[in-house]
Design a protein around this motif. Structure first.
Motif, PDB file in Angstrom:
ATOM      1  N   THR A 204       0.814  -1.214   0.000  1.00 41.42           N
ATOM      2  CA  THR A 204       0.000   0.000   0.000  1.00 41.42           C
ATOM      3  C   THR A 204       0.852   1.272   0.000  1.00 41.42           C
ATOM      4  N   ALA A 205       2.145   1.145  -0.211  1.00 45.10           N
ATOM      5  CA  ALA A 205       3.056   2.295  -0.195  1.00 45.10           C
ATOM      6  C   ALA A 205       3.621   2.559  -1.586  1.00 45.10           C
ATOM      7  N   ARG A 206       4.158   3.745  -1.790  1.00 49.77           N
ATOM      8  CA  ARG A 206       4.820   4.058  -3.067  1.00 49.77           C
ATOM      9  C   ARG A 206       6.136   3.308  -3.202  1.00 49.77           C
ATOM     10  N   LEU A 207       6.880   3.184  -2.094  1.00 51.48           N
ATOM     11  CA  LEU A 207       8.139   2.445  -2.112  1.00 51.48           C
ATOM     12  C   LEU A 207       7.854   0.982  -1.839  1.00 51.48           C
ATOM     13  N   LYS A 208       8.205   0.143  -2.761  1.00 56.22           N
ATOM     14  CA  LYS A 208       7.889  -1.282  -2.694  1.00 56.22           C
ATOM     15  C   LYS A 208       9.147  -2.116  -2.883  1.00 56.22           C
ATOM     16  N   THR A 209       9.055  -3.349  -2.427  1.00 52.53           N
ATOM     17  CA  THR A 209      10.071  -4.346  -2.721  1.00 52.53           C
ATOM     18  C   THR A 209       9.388  -5.450  -3.495  1.00 52.53           C
ATOM     19  N   LEU A 210       9.885  -5.729  -4.694  1.00 51.31           N
ATOM     20  CA  LEU A 210       9.360  -6.824  -5.498  1.00 51.31           C
ATOM     21  C   LEU A 210      10.357  -7.963  -5.477  1.00 51.31           C
ATOM     22  N   ARG A 211       9.855  -9.155  -5.303  1.00 50.50           N
ATOM     23  CA  ARG A 211      10.672 -10.366  -5.297  1.00 50.50           C
ATOM     24  C   ARG A 211      10.653 -10.960  -6.696  1.00 50.50           C
ATOM     25  N   VAL A 212      11.831 -11.168  -7.257  1.00 46.61           N
ATOM     26  CA  VAL A 212      11.967 -11.802  -8.569  1.00 46.61           C
ATOM     27  C   VAL A 212      12.651 -13.139  -8.331  1.00 46.61           C
ATOM     28  N   THR A 213      11.987 -14.226  -8.689  1.00 47.45           N
ATOM     29  CA  THR A 213      12.558 -15.546  -8.467  1.00 47.45           C
ATOM     30  C   THR A 213      13.176 -16.082  -9.752  1.00 47.45           C
ATOM     31  N   GLY A 214      14.161 -16.941  -9.566  1.00 44.79           N
ATOM     32  CA  GLY A 214      14.854 -17.533 -10.701  1.00 44.79           C
ATOM     33  C   GLY A 214      16.349 -17.602 -10.417  1.00 44.79           C
ATOM     34  N   ASP A 215      17.116 -17.852 -11.462  1.00 48.81           N
ATOM     35  CA  ASP A 215      18.574 -17.931 -11.340  1.00 48.81           C
ATOM     36  C   ASP A 215      19.138 -16.558 -10.972  1.00 48.81           C
ATOM     37  N   GLU A 216      19.833 -16.480  -9.836  1.00 46.82           N
ATOM     38  CA  GLU A 216      20.349 -15.197  -9.337  1.00 46.82           C
ATOM     39  C   GLU A 216      21.221 -14.473 -10.356  1.00 46.82           C
ATOM     40  N   GLY A 217      22.169 -15.184 -10.948  1.00 45.10           N
ATOM     41  CA  GLY A 217      23.076 -14.567 -11.911  1.00 45.10           C
ATOM     42  C   GLY A 217      22.341 -14.010 -13.111  1.00 45.10           C
ATOM     43  N   ASP A 218      21.393 -14.764 -13.621  1.00 45.48           N
ATOM     44  CA  ASP A 218      20.607 -14.329 -14.765  1.00 45.48           C
ATOM     45  C   ASP A 218      19.775 -13.097 -14.419  1.00 45.48           C
ATOM     46  N   ILE A 219      19.157 -13.103 -13.255  1.00 46.82           N
ATOM     47  CA  ILE A 219      18.329 -11.970 -12.838  1.00 46.82           C
ATOM     48  C   ILE A 219      19.193 -10.720 -12.657  1.00 46.82           C
ATOM     49  N   VAL A 220      20.344 -10.864 -12.023  1.00 45.44           N
ATOM     50  CA  VAL A 220      21.235  -9.713 -11.825  1.00 45.44           C
ATOM     51  C   VAL A 220      21.649  -9.124 -13.173  1.00 45.44           C
ATOM     52  N   ARG A 221      22.017  -9.967 -14.122  1.00 41.97           N
ATOM     53  CA  ARG A 221      22.385  -9.469 -15.462  1.00 41.97           C
ATOM     54  C   ARG A 221      21.229  -8.699 -16.094  1.00 41.97           C
ATOM     55  N   LYS A 222      20.028  -9.244 -15.987  1.00 40.40           N
ATOM     56  CA  LYS A 222      18.861  -8.587 -16.587  1.00 40.40           C
ATOM     57  C   LYS A 222      18.533  -7.275 -15.880  1.00 40.40           C
ATOM     58  N   LEU A 223      18.675  -7.238 -14.567  1.00 41.52           N
ATOM     59  CA  LEU A 223      18.421  -6.000 -13.824  1.00 41.52           C
ATOM     60  C   LEU A 223      19.434  -4.920 -14.197  1.00 41.52           C
ATOM     61  N   ARG A 224      20.697  -5.292 -14.309  1.00 41.58           N
ATOM     62  CA  ARG A 224      21.720  -4.307 -14.700  1.00 41.58           C
ATOM     63  C   ARG A 224      21.477  -3.795 -16.125  1.00 41.58           C
ATOM     64  N   ALA A 225      21.078  -4.694 -17.024  1.00 44.45           N
ATOM     65  CA  ALA A 225      20.780  -4.278 -18.392  1.00 44.45           C
ATOM     66  C   ALA A 225      19.553  -3.363 -18.425  1.00 44.45           C
ATOM     67  N   LEU A 226      18.563  -3.662 -17.600  1.00 42.04           N
ATOM     68  CA  LEU A 226      17.377  -2.814 -17.517  1.00 42.04           C
ATOM     69  C   LEU A 226      17.745  -1.412 -17.044  1.00 42.04           C
ATOM     70  N   ALA A 227      18.575  -1.340 -16.024  1.00 40.54           N
ATOM     71  CA  ALA A 227      19.006  -0.030 -15.500  1.00 40.54           C
ATOM     72  C   ALA A 227      19.775   0.744 -16.565  1.00 40.54           C
ATOM     73  N   ALA A 228      20.642   0.066 -17.303  1.00 37.47           N
ATOM     74  CA  ALA A 228      21.425   0.734 -18.332  1.00 37.47           C
ATOM     75  C   ALA A 228      20.540   1.246 -19.475  1.00 37.47           C
ATOM     76  N   SER A 229      19.538   0.471 -19.829  1.00 40.82           N
ATOM     77  CA  SER A 229      18.675   0.865 -20.953  1.00 40.82           C
ATOM     78  C   SER A 229      17.628   1.906 -20.563  1.00 40.82           C
ATOM     79  N   SER A 230      17.377   2.053 -19.260  1.00 44.62           N
ATOM     80  CA  SER A 230      16.359   3.014 -18.836  1.00 44.62           C
ATOM     81  C   SER A 230      16.969   4.310 -18.319  1.00 44.62           C
ATOM     82  N   GLY A 231      18.254   4.506 -18.563  1.00 41.18           N
ATOM     83  CA  GLY A 231      18.874   5.794 -18.270  1.00 41.18           C
ATOM     84  C   GLY A 231      19.542   5.922 -16.926  1.00 41.18           C
ATOM     85  N   ARG A 232      20.009   4.830 -16.362  1.00 43.54           N
ATOM     86  CA  ARG A 232      20.714   4.908 -15.072  1.00 43.54           C
ATOM     87  C   ARG A 232      21.964   5.717 -15.204  1.00 43.54           C
TER      88      ARG A 232
END
Length: 107
Positions: free
Chosen positions: A79-107
């Motif tokens: 119910t808050a603006r600041l949230k924590t979302l849990r992403v399940t799966g292979d840790e290494g794969d998820i980390v790579r995808k999160l870093r790529a997402l940040a890079a492509s969205s203007g980090r």
């Protein structure tokens, strides 16, 4: 800038600042708060009623990471603006995808 996620057994926890009724479904990059914490900025068209904005956010993040939406769920801050979302799966794969997402969205 600190990371907007932390790895966890079987996946990662992603910190997000959500703007419901934002006019479009979009991830707008990484932002750092005054206390030094980082989070993804996201907006969804859905209203924050009956969990609609949370469901839209789960779907948006899953789509952005190229994973099934069943792998993403709100872990805290439903119910808050600041949230924590849990992403399940292979840790290494998820980390790579999160870093790529940040890079492509203007980090």
């Amino acid at each position: 800038m600190p990371d907007f996620f932390r790895t966890a057994s079987g996946g990662a926890d992603v910190f997000i600042r959500l703007t419901p009724r934002g006019g479009a479904d979009a991830i707008e990059g990484v932002e750092e708060t005054a206390d030094g914490r980082a989070h993804l900025k996201a907006r969804v068209r859905a209203a924050p009623e009956k969990g609609a904005a949370n469901k839209a956010l789960e779907k948006l993040l899953a789509h952005a990471l190229g994973i099934p939406k069943g792998q993403v769920s709100v872990a805290s801050g439903a119910t808050a603006r600041l949230k924590t979302l849990r992403v399940t799966g292979d840790e290494g794969d998820i980390v790579r995808k999160l870093r790529a997402l940040a890079a492509s969205s203007g980090r």
